[in-house]
Design a protein around this motif. Structure first.
Motif, PDB file in Angstrom:
ATOM      1  N   PHE A  63       0.840  -1.196   0.000  1.00 36.79           N
ATOM      2  CA  PHE A  63       0.000   0.000   0.000  1.00 36.79           C
ATOM      3  C   PHE A  63       0.874   1.243   0.000  1.00 36.79           C
ATOM      4  N   SER A  64       0.446   2.243  -0.762  1.00 33.37           N
ATOM      5  CA  SER A  64       1.139   3.518  -0.816  1.00 33.37           C
ATOM      6  C   SER A  64       0.131   4.604  -1.148  1.00 33.37           C
ATOM      7  N   GLY A  65       0.146   5.671  -0.385  1.00 36.50           N
ATOM      8  CA  GLY A  65      -0.767   6.774  -0.649  1.00 36.50           C
ATOM      9  C   GLY A  65      -1.751   6.987   0.484  1.00 36.50           C
ATOM     10  N   ASP A  66      -2.862   7.658   0.168  1.00 30.75           N
ATOM     11  CA  ASP A  66      -3.886   7.979   1.157  1.00 30.75           C
ATOM     12  C   ASP A  66      -4.985   6.930   1.135  1.00 30.75           C
ATOM     13  N   TYR A  67      -5.435   6.547   2.334  1.00 35.01           N
ATOM     14  CA  TYR A  67      -6.484   5.534   2.470  1.00 35.01           C
ATOM     15  C   TYR A  67      -7.484   5.973   3.531  1.00 35.01           C
ATOM     16  N   GLU A  68      -8.709   5.507   3.367  1.00 32.21           N
ATOM     17  CA  GLU A  68      -9.754   5.723   4.352  1.00 32.21           C
ATOM     18  C   GLU A  68      -9.876   4.465   5.198  1.00 32.21           C
ATOM     19  N   VAL A  69      -9.932   4.645   6.510  1.00 31.30           N
ATOM     20  CA  VAL A  69     -10.096   3.537   7.442  1.00 31.30           C
ATOM     21  C   VAL A  69     -11.538   3.553   7.927  1.00 31.30           C
ATOM     22  N   GLU A  70     -12.214   2.402   7.825  1.00 30.75           N
ATOM     23  CA  GLU A  70     -13.559   2.263   8.354  1.00 30.75           C
ATOM     24  C   GLU A  70     -13.569   1.140   9.386  1.00 30.75           C
ATOM     25  N   LEU A  71     -14.125   1.438  10.544  1.00 34.54           N
ATOM     26  CA  LEU A  71     -14.372   0.426  11.571  1.00 34.54           C
ATOM     27  C   LEU A  71     -15.883   0.350  11.758  1.00 34.54           C
ATOM     28  N   VAL A  72     -16.451  -0.828  11.517  1.00 33.05           N
ATOM     29  CA  VAL A  72     -17.889  -1.015  11.648  1.00 33.05           C
ATOM     30  C   VAL A  72     -18.144  -1.851  12.897  1.00 33.05           C
ATOM     31  N   MET A  73     -19.011  -1.327  13.764  1.00 31.07           N
ATOM     32  CA  MET A  73     -19.406  -2.039  14.977  1.00 31.07           C
ATOM     33  C   MET A  73     -20.928  -1.932  15.080  1.00 31.07           C
ATOM     34  N   GLY A  74     -21.612  -2.988  14.651  1.00 31.77           N
ATOM     35  CA  GLY A  74     -23.083  -2.944  14.666  1.00 31.77           C
ATOM     36  C   GLY A  74     -23.589  -1.846  13.750  1.00 31.77           C
ATOM     37  N   ASN A  75     -24.335  -0.894  14.312  1.00 29.87           N
ATOM     38  CA  ASN A  75     -24.864   0.231  13.528  1.00 29.87           C
ATOM     39  C   ASN A  75     -23.961   1.450  13.563  1.00 29.87           C
ATOM     40  N   TRP A  76     -22.777   1.324  14.124  1.00 30.32           N
ATOM     41  CA  TRP A  76     -21.860   2.457  14.230  1.00 30.32           C
ATOM     42  C   TRP A  76     -20.729   2.328  13.219  1.00 30.32           C
ATOM     43  N   LEU A  77     -20.393   3.446  12.606  1.00 32.19           N
ATOM     44  CA  LEU A  77     -19.302   3.516  11.634  1.00 32.19           C
ATOM     45  C   LEU A  77     -18.308   4.568  12.114  1.00 32.19           C
ATOM     46  N   PHE A  78     -17.055   4.163  12.249  1.00 31.32           N
ATOM     47  CA  PHE A  78     -15.971   5.066  12.635  1.00 31.32           C
ATOM     48  C   PHE A  78     -15.068   5.224  11.429  1.00 31.32           C
ATOM     49  N   THR A  79     -14.806   6.459  11.041  1.00 32.29           N
ATOM     50  CA  THR A  79     -14.059   6.734   9.812  1.00 32.29           C
ATOM     51  C   THR A  79     -12.865   7.641  10.104  1.00 32.29           C
ATOM     52  N   GLY A  80     -11.723   7.309   9.504  1.00 29.81           N
ATOM     53  CA  GLY A  80     -10.534   8.130   9.609  1.00 29.81           C
ATOM     54  C   GLY A  80      -9.690   7.982   8.359  1.00 29.81           C
ATOM     55  N   TYR A  81      -8.593   8.705   8.308  1.00 26.24           N
ATOM     56  CA  TYR A  81      -7.734   8.692   7.125  1.00 26.24           C
ATOM     57  C   TYR A  81      -6.281   8.468   7.523  1.00 26.24           C
ATOM     58  N   ILE A  82      -5.578   7.672   6.715  1.00 26.09           N
ATOM     59  CA  ILE A  82      -4.173   7.373   6.960  1.00 26.09           C
ATOM     60  C   ILE A  82      -3.396   7.579   5.667  1.00 26.09           C
ATOM     61  N   ASN A  83      -2.104   7.787   5.811  1.00 23.78           N
ATOM     62  CA  ASN A  83      -1.199   7.890   4.664  1.00 23.78           C
ATOM     63  C   ASN A  83      -0.100   6.873   4.857  1.00 23.78           C
ATOM     64  N   LEU A  84       0.078   6.036   3.854  1.00 17.73           N
ATOM     65  CA  LEU A  84       1.120   4.994   3.910  1.00 17.73           C
ATOM     66  C   LEU A  84       2.199   5.275   2.878  1.00 17.73           C
TER      67      LEU A  84
END
Length: 120
Positions: free
Chosen positions: A99-120
């Protein structure tokens, strides 16, 4: 005595170096629903706290005690390029080193979605 002091200083420096290398990934919170996950009718009055997530190189670090999550990594086009289940006993997930570049991180827990961004 000098030896103990030197070991203490070296240990403190190593912990400081390790702590600085990890970068906090801020996560936003939203309600998640797809065709298979029904929405609940009542939501808490205050939003759920997002989990603590850190990254160092290609490794994501989770807090010690957390619920199970579905982890999705999306590329710049919004396509899922990596997915796995992060079980409550896991504290880290290693991402592919290709992986190289910008990526979106999603964590799904039931009806909740947690979103963030990382650069590799």
């Amino acid at each position: 005595m000098k030896r103990r002091f030197l070991l203490l200083v070296v240990g403190a420096l190593m912990m400081t170096t390790t702590a600085v290398a990890k970068v906090h990934v801020p996560l936003s919170v939203s309600v998640y629903a797809d065709d298979e996950t029904p929405m609940t009718h009542g939501h808490p009055k205050s939003p759920i706290d997002p989990p603590l997530l850190y990254i160092e190189d290609f490794t994501l670090f989770f807090e010690a005690y957390h619920p199970d999550y579905i982890l999705n990594i999306k590329d710049e086009d919004g396509d899922v390029v990596f997915t796995t289940t992060v079980y409550s006993a896991q504290t880290q997930v290693v991402l592919p080193s290709t992986f190289s570049g910008d990526y979106e991180v999603e964590l799904v827990m039931g009806n909740w979605l947690f979103t963030g961004y990382i650069n590799l």
